[in-house]
Design an enzyme around this catalytic site. Sequence first.
Site, short mmCIF file in Angstrom:
data_model
loop_
_atom_site.label_atom_id
_atom_site.label_comp_id
_atom_site.label_asym_id
_atom_site.label_seq_id
_atom_site.Cartn_x
_atom_site.Cartn_y
_atom_site.Cartn_z
N GLY B 208 38.74 36.88 45.72
CA GLY B 208 39.91 37.58 45.17
C GLY B 208 41.19 36.86 45.56
N SER B 209 42.25 37.64 45.70
CA SER B 209 43.58 37.04 45.87
C SER B 209 43.77 36.28 47.18
CB SER B 209 44.66 38.11 45.76
OG SER B 209 44.58 38.69 44.48
N THR B 210 42.89 36.45 48.16
CA THR B 210 43.05 35.65 49.38
C THR B 210 42.98 34.16 49.05
OG1 THR B 210 40.68 35.80 49.81
CG2 THR B 210 42.07 37.39 50.94
#
Lengths: 410, 481
Positions: B208-210
Amino acid sequence: MSMRFLSKAYKNQFQGKGHPDYALMGIIAILLVLGVDMVYSASFVIAHNSPLYHSDTYFLVRQMLWVGIGVVTMLVLMQVDYHKYQRFTVPGMVVIILLLFVVIATRLGHSAYGAQRWLSLGPLPAIQPSEFAKLVLILYLSNWLSRRGERLKDLSNGTIPFAIMLGLITGLVLMQPDLGSAFVIALSAVCLFFIAGADLKHFIAGGIAGTIALVMLALTEAYRSQRIAAFLDPEQDPLGVGWHIIQSNIALGSGGIFGLGLGASRQKFYYLPSAHTDAIFAVIGEELGLLGTMAVIGLFALLAYRGYKATMKAPDSFGMLLAAGITSWITFQALLNIAVVTSTVPFTGITLPFVSYGGSSMLVSFAAIGILLNVSRHQVGFVPEKNRNKGAEPAIKSVRARSAHLSQAE
Amino acid sequence: MSQSIYRTGLALLIGFVIIALALPYWQVIRANDLVGDPRYNRYRLNEIENSSERGRILDRNGVVLASTEMTPNGARRTYSMPALAHVTGFHSAIFGDSDIEKAFAPYLQGQEGADPFKAMFDRLLHRPTVGSDVVLTIDSKLQAVAEEAMGSSKGAAVVIQPKTGEILALVSHPYFDPNTMEKDWDKLKNDPGTPMVNRATQGLYVPGSTFKTVILAAALDSGVTNPDEIFDFKMETDSYGRAYHLESFNGYEIYCANHGMTSPGRAQLRLADVFAQSCNIAFARLGVRLGSQRLIEYAKRFGFETQIPLEIPDLPSQLSLKPGFLNDNAAVAATSFGQGQLQASPLQLAMVAATIARGGIAPQPFLVSEIRTGKYSTTVGQPKQWHEVVSPTTAREVADMMVHAVDTGWAKGAQVSGVRVAGKTGTAEILPGETPHGWFIGFAPEDDPQVAVAVIKEYAGPGSTEAVPVGKAIIQAALGK
C-alpha cells in the site's frame, strides 16, 4: 689391514654387537600403541554385532596377540647377524613361490572379499603368503644384487634375470589376486635394483614397460577399471565402487582439525568398509583429526629417515641393500595406504604397517624391522662414548672407503 | 650407492609432501562440505543431547529466553517468552531445530564456541560439553510492549535500531508455544491462522501507500521532482459530496480523494503535502516520470527482489508476480502508490524506514550479537552497512516529508510530544469487499534516529487507525517516553 688392528669397539659394530637404533624402536612403539587403540575403536562395532566373533574385543585380543608374537620375533631377529640369511635366500624363495602357487591352485585357499589370499593349514591361523613374499623377495634380491657387482649393468647378467624374477613373483601375487601387494613388491624391488646400481637406460626402459603393464592390468580387469573410474568421479556410482572413496572422504572431513575424539568415529558403524584394516587411517582422521593424521605421516617419515640412516652406515652392500629394501617397502606401503584413503591414487586394498589389523602383515613387518635393527647394530664410523674425548678416529671415515676395506678384510 | 639412496629418499619425501598436502585439503578445506553432505547423517541426537548441556539463548540485557534443564526423563528445553518463538525457533528431537536454534546449533551444542581449545579437549577427553550461550539483539521489554500493542490481531511488527541494524523486536501474530510444540504439532500445522509462519520475515503483503516512501526517495534522488514542486489537480464533487480527482494512466483510471480538500475547484499541493495526504495520482505521475527501469532499480536498491541477509529464514519482497508486468504505464502507475503486483515483507518495509533514518545507507539487519563460552565471548554480529540506496540529501528530504506526514497527514496518530517522529501509513487494498491491511512505517527521533519500525495488521482496516497506534507505542517504549 686385518681385523686385529681394529679397535674392540669397531669389531663389536662389525659383528653386530652395537646397540640397535632405539629411535626406530621408539617410532614403532608409538605406532603400535596408536594402532592397537584404533583397531579396537574401529572394530568393536563389527565384532559386537556379528555372530561370528562373539565378543567386542575379538579383534583387539587377536591384534594384541599378533603384536606380542611380532615383538618377540623382532627381538629375536635383532640378535641374529643378518649375514646368516644369505644362505637361505634361495630356498626361501622356492618355498614362497610354492606357497603362492598353492594358494592359487588348491582349494585350501580360503577366500575373502572375492580374493584367495589366505592359506589355511590345519589348526594354524590362516596366513597370507603374499605378505611373506615381500620380505623373502627383499632378502633374495639383496643377496643376489650384492653379489652381482658391476655385472649388474649388463643386460643379460643384470636386468633380464632381475626382470624375470620380479615378473614371476609379482605375477603370482597378482593372481592371488592382490594388486596392492604386487605393486608394493614391484616398487620395493625396483628401488633395490636402482640403489644397487642398475644401468640407467635399462632402468628407464623397465620403468616404461612396468607402467604399460600396470595400465594393461588396470584396463583388462573389469573391477580395476571401475575403481579408476570411481577414483576420477566417485559420484558416478556412489553406492557401488564410489562408496569406499566417498565414505573415507567423509571420515576425514568430519574429523576436521581436532577430530571427534577417541572412539567417537561414526563412519565405523558400517559406513566405512574395512574400517579396522585397510581404511584404519580414515578412522584415525575422523577420531584424531588433522593432528592425528599428520602425526602418523610424521612417524612414517621418521621411520624412513632412521631406516635410510642405518642403510648409509651398514658395513657391506648386502646390509645396505637389505636395510634400503626394508625401509623402502614399509614406507612405500604406508604411503600407498594413505594415498588411497586420501583419494590421491585409485583404490587398492593394502594395510598400514604396524597400525592396521592383520596377523600376517603384522608378523612380517616386525620380522623386517628386526632385521633392519640388526643392520643398525653393524654401524661403520661408530666411536664409543668413552673414547671420544681421547681423540680416537673412527675406524673407517667414509662410506666410500668401505668396500675397499671389506674386500681386504675378508 | 649412497647417492642413489639419497635419490630414493628424496622420491619418498615427495610422496610424503603430496599426502601431507592432501590431508589439509580433506580435513580443513573440504571439511564443511563433507560434514554438510546429506549422506552424512551420523549425528545420533540422543548421544549429543546426553553428552552436552545445550547453551542458553539470551536477550540483549541477559534475560534468559531459552534454557535446558536436566530432568530424570532427559533434557528439557524451556522458553520463557513464547512470543519470541519465531526468533528463537524450537529445538525438538522429533521435528528438528528451527531459526536461531538451528542456525546456531553448533554453538549451542558446544561443538564450536568462543574458546576453541575447550571444545577440542572436551571432545578428546569425552567430557560432557557445555554449549555456548547465544546473545540476541532482541530487547525482551520492547518485545513485550510491541506484543501488547498488537493485541490479538494477526500481523507483524519489526523494530530495528537503524544506526546499527540490530533487530530489537520481531512480532509475528499468531505465534506458537515452543514449550508444547511437539504435543500440539498436528493442531498447529492445520491451524487456518498459520501460527508456524513467521509473518515478520516470510509474510508477503501488498505494501500500500508505505511504498510511496520508496517512490518519493527514487523520484527525488533521480531528479524527476524536487521538494518545491507544486502538484495541480482539478477537483470535482461526487454524489456523496466528497471532493475528488480522476486521472487516467494509459487507460487506467485513478480516483483520488486524498488531498485534504472539501470543495471543488483547482487544488495546488506541495510535494510534502501529496506525501502526507498520500495522493495516489501524484505518485502515479511520479512513477510514470521515473519509468519502469528506474523504479525497478531503486526498489532493488532498497532490497526488493533480493533476500535480505539474516540469521533466520526470510523471503525476498517482489515487485511483480509476472515478468514484464511493469512494461505498461498503467502497471507502473498502480505500483507507484503501492498496489500493482507488489509483495513486501514487514522486514523489508522496516528496512526502508531504517535506510531513510540512516541517511540513505541500508544497515545490515542482524539478530545475534555474540557467543559466550564461560568467561570468553566472541562478537558474531556487528554494525555493518548493507549497501547505499539514495544520497544523504535525498534521505534528509524524505525524512522531513515523513515528519510532515506525522505532523499534518494520515500518520498524525504517531505524534509523541517532544520527539520529531517520521512516518508513513498504508492501507493496502486486497480484493473488493475485503477489509484492507493497515500499515505504518516510521522512525524517531528524526534528528538522531534510535528506532525504526514497520507494523502491519492483516485485514484490520486503515493504517492510520489500526497500525499507527502500535507504531507509536513501540516508539514511545524504545525512547523511554
